[in-house]
Design a protein around this motif. Structure first.
Motif, mmCIF file in Angstrom:
data_model
loop_
_atom_site.group_PDB
_atom_site.id
_atom_site.type_symbol
_atom_site.label_atom_id
_atom_site.label_comp_id
_atom_site.label_asym_id
_atom_site.label_seq_id
_atom_site.Cartn_x
_atom_site.Cartn_y
_atom_site.Cartn_z
ATOM 1 N N VAL A 197 6.384 11.192 1.976
ATOM 2 C CA VAL A 197 6.096 12.640 1.154
ATOM 3 C C VAL A 197 4.884 12.887 2.099
ATOM 4 C CG1 VAL A 197 5.157 12.674 -0.906
ATOM 5 C CG2 VAL A 197 6.858 11.144 -0.883
ATOM 6 N N GLU A 198 4.042 12.174 2.702
ATOM 7 C CA GLU A 198 3.027 12.856 3.568
ATOM 8 C C GLU A 198 1.714 13.280 2.589
ATOM 9 O OE1 GLU A 198 4.181 15.420 6.525
ATOM 10 O OE2 GLU A 198 5.185 13.892 7.521
ATOM 11 N N PRO A 199 1.427 12.456 1.777
ATOM 12 C CA PRO A 199 0.306 12.997 0.711
ATOM 13 C C PRO A 199 -1.084 12.887 1.212
ATOM 14 C CG PRO A 199 0.553 10.573 0.311
ATOM 15 C CD PRO A 199 1.689 10.994 1.269
ATOM 16 N N GLY A 247 3.306 8.951 -8.024
ATOM 17 C CA GLY A 247 2.691 9.558 -6.783
ATOM 18 C C GLY A 247 1.370 8.740 -6.537
ATOM 19 N N GLN A 248 1.033 9.073 -5.426
ATOM 20 C CA GLN A 248 -0.313 8.242 -5.031
ATOM 21 C C GLN A 248 -0.935 9.006 -3.869
ATOM 22 O OE1 GLN A 248 0.280 4.410 -3.809
ATOM 23 N NE2 GLN A 248 0.503 4.704 -1.718
ATOM 24 N N TYR A 249 -2.436 8.965 -3.863
ATOM 25 C CA TYR A 249 -2.872 9.357 -2.564
ATOM 26 C C TYR A 249 -3.091 8.317 -1.453
ATOM 27 C CZ TYR A 249 -4.538 13.284 -5.276
ATOM 28 O OH TYR A 249 -4.552 14.509 -6.113
ATOM 29 N N ASN A 302 0.662 -1.290 -0.022
ATOM 30 C CA ASN A 302 0.048 0.078 0.048
ATOM 31 C C ASN A 302 0.721 1.251 -0.118
ATOM 32 O OD1 ASN A 302 0.851 0.500 2.624
ATOM 33 N ND2 ASN A 302 -1.208 0.160 3.547
ATOM 34 N N GLY A 303 2.182 1.180 0.055
ATOM 35 C CA GLY A 303 2.976 2.290 -0.189
ATOM 36 C C GLY A 303 3.165 3.051 1.443
ATOM 37 N N ILE A 304 3.346 2.390 2.294
ATOM 38 C CA ILE A 304 3.230 2.787 3.588
ATOM 39 C C ILE A 304 4.630 3.810 3.748
ATOM 40 C CG2 ILE A 304 4.398 0.983 4.768
ATOM 41 C CD1 ILE A 304 1.860 2.592 6.605
ATOM 42 N N ILE A 305 5.842 3.283 3.071
ATOM 43 C CA ILE A 305 6.829 4.050 3.301
ATOM 44 C C ILE A 305 6.745 5.371 2.450
ATOM 45 C CG2 ILE A 305 9.393 3.902 2.688
ATOM 46 C CD1 ILE A 305 9.056 0.907 3.314
ATOM 47 N N TYR A 306 6.202 5.393 1.309
ATOM 48 C CA TYR A 306 5.938 6.438 0.266
ATOM 49 C C TYR A 306 4.971 7.462 1.420
ATOM 50 C CZ TYR A 306 4.178 9.487 -3.345
ATOM 51 O OH TYR A 306 3.804 10.626 -3.955
ATOM 52 N N ASP A 307 4.043 6.923 2.042
ATOM 53 C CA ASP A 307 2.940 7.570 2.486
ATOM 54 C C ASP A 307 4.046 8.341 4.099
ATOM 55 O OD1 ASP A 307 1.349 7.132 0.950
ATOM 56 O OD2 ASP A 307 0.297 5.634 2.408
ATOM 57 N N VAL A 308 4.675 7.632 4.518
ATOM 58 C CA VAL A 308 5.744 8.349 5.704
ATOM 59 C C VAL A 308 6.397 9.371 5.080
ATOM 60 C CG1 VAL A 308 7.142 7.652 7.510
ATOM 61 C CG2 VAL A 308 5.145 6.448 7.182
#
Length: 144
Positions: free
Chosen positions: A52-54, A79-81, A44-50
């Motif tokens: 980048v904080e989208p 990129g993703q939400y 789910n892209g948790i590392i990206y979310d942490v």
């Protein structure tokens, strides 16, 4: 005469304890559930979310000037939400669960009706996940 000093025996006894009494071996179902949860979390892209904080969802303006929410960041593959990552990883996990269910059909003790139901459920999970992931990619890249 022993070549080792007597303190060596005492120290070695401290490190030869057994496993804790509260620790038991996990079942295959628990191990499979843990693997599916790890698959869900990593895809789910948790590392990206942490990092980048989208935002959880985005917004776009329609032809009438009204703002409406969107769950997929179009034209941006990198990129993703947050909701986009959760939806896509749920579909990945659903497809993986479908394969796990199909694997359970090979048990010789499974009755024929249960085997047919497992095959239907497994294939439907795989097909739903594949169609949804294809639809997500069409939303993500509309021109392709």
């Amino acid at each position: 005469m022993s070549p080792y000093p007597p303190t060596f025996v005492l120290v070695w006894k401290l490190f030869t304890t057994g496993r804790p009494t509260w620790w038991t071996q996990t079942s295959t179902g628990q191990a499979t559930a843990r693997c599916v949860i790890i698959l869900f979390i990593t895809t789910n892209g948790i590392i990206y979310d942490v990092i980048v904080e989208p935002p959880s969802v985005g917004s776009t303006t329609d032809e009438h000037g009204h703002s409406r929410p969107v769950a997929f960041m179009a034209y941006r593959v990198n990129g993703q939400y947050i909701m986009e990552g959760l939806a896509s990883s749920f579909m990945f996990a659903l497809g993986g669960i479908g394969f796990i269910v199909l694997d359970q059909t090979h048990s010789p003790s499974t009755p024929k009706l249960n085997r047919i139901l497992l095959i239907i459920i497994g294939f439907s999970c795989i097909i739903i996940a594949s169609i949804a992931c294809y639809a997500f990619m069409k939303i993500k890249l509309p021109d392709c």
